[in-house]
Write a protein that holds these residues in place. Structure first.
Motif: not given
Length: 251
Positions: A84-85, A87, A130, A132
């Motif tokens: 759900d994220t 980078d 969203r 990270a």
């Protein structure tokens, strides 16, 4: 697997960045507007190398569509990577129109601002929940802010200069989350920008190459490799920097 979002991934610098990032073991969500076949070709090339990628449509000049794009990203993350994220974010998509300062209309100015500055600003803001912790952002600016000053680029260069300033503010404000933010400023690069200007005017290439210390114009991979390096562990101690990637233009 880390995940990157690359705007404008259907050709040029965006395509190269997506490919180079994917080759480092990162999944890629890339966007397109006018060139869906190019975007799907980028996805196919990534998948043929054993990577994973998704192409999503995005009009960077229309921020009213950003919430829907956010939702599409959430769906892609869940369905493709069970996350759900993401980078990494590469704000690459852009546009270019030239006019002397005297001939720059408010319409031209506003069109460039929506795509080159307002778009990345508010797209990043939309996607930030969203992103990270410990991630990274690379904004694609231009050497039109520095060594590449040329008549006709006052509006374009102003927007790219704003993107460089935004880079530093984001690096400051997101540092508490361990998020690194940098920009790259390409010099003359053989892409489709400005209606495929290099293909239409090949006579300018020798002149540009003669002004470049390394003796040629840039290729998309010259920039894509730099972007990928800033995102991965090699760039872990670099933030708030604008790095000119121009082969030594006017050195």
């Amino acid at each position: 697997m880390p995940i990157a979002i690359v705007t404008g991934g259907s050709s040029g610098i965006g395509r190269s960045a997506a490919l180079q990032i994917a080759r480092r073991g990162t999944g890629v969500i890339l966007t397109y507007q006018h060139h869906p076949s190019g975007a799907h070709d980028t996805v196919a090339r990534i998948e043929s190398d054993g990577g994973r990628a998704v192409a999503l449509p995005l009009d960077l000049g229309d921020s009213t569509r950003f919430p829907a794009f956010h939702d599409a990203v959430v769906t892609a993350l869940r369905d493709t990577w069970q996350r759900d994220t993401f980078d990494y974010l590469v704000n690459n998509a852009g546009a270019s129109r030239t006019a002397t300062f005297e001939d720059t209309t408010e319409e031209l100015f506003d069109d460039l601002m929506r795509v080159l500055l307002r778009g990345p600003y508010f797209l990043t803001r939309t996607l930030l929940p969203r992103l990270a912790d410990g991630g990274a952002i690379v904004n694609v600016a231009s050497n039109a802010v520095g060594s590449g000053l040329e008549p006709g680029y006052s509006a374009y260069g102003t927007m790219k200069g704003g993107l460089v300033v935004l880079t530093r503010y984001l690096a400051k404000e997101l540092s508490g989350r361990g998020v690194r933010v940098n920009s790259v400023s390409p010099g003359s690069t053989r892409t489709r920008i400005a209606d495929d200007a290099f293909a239409r005017h090949p006579e300018v290439i020798p002149h540009l190459a003669a002004q470049t210390a390394l003796g040629r114009v840039g290729e998309p991979d010259d920039i894509g490799l730099a972007i990928a390096a800033l995102l991965d562990d090699a760039g872990r101690w670099i933030t708030a920097q604008d790095i000119e990637v121009s082969g030594g233009y006017r050195l």
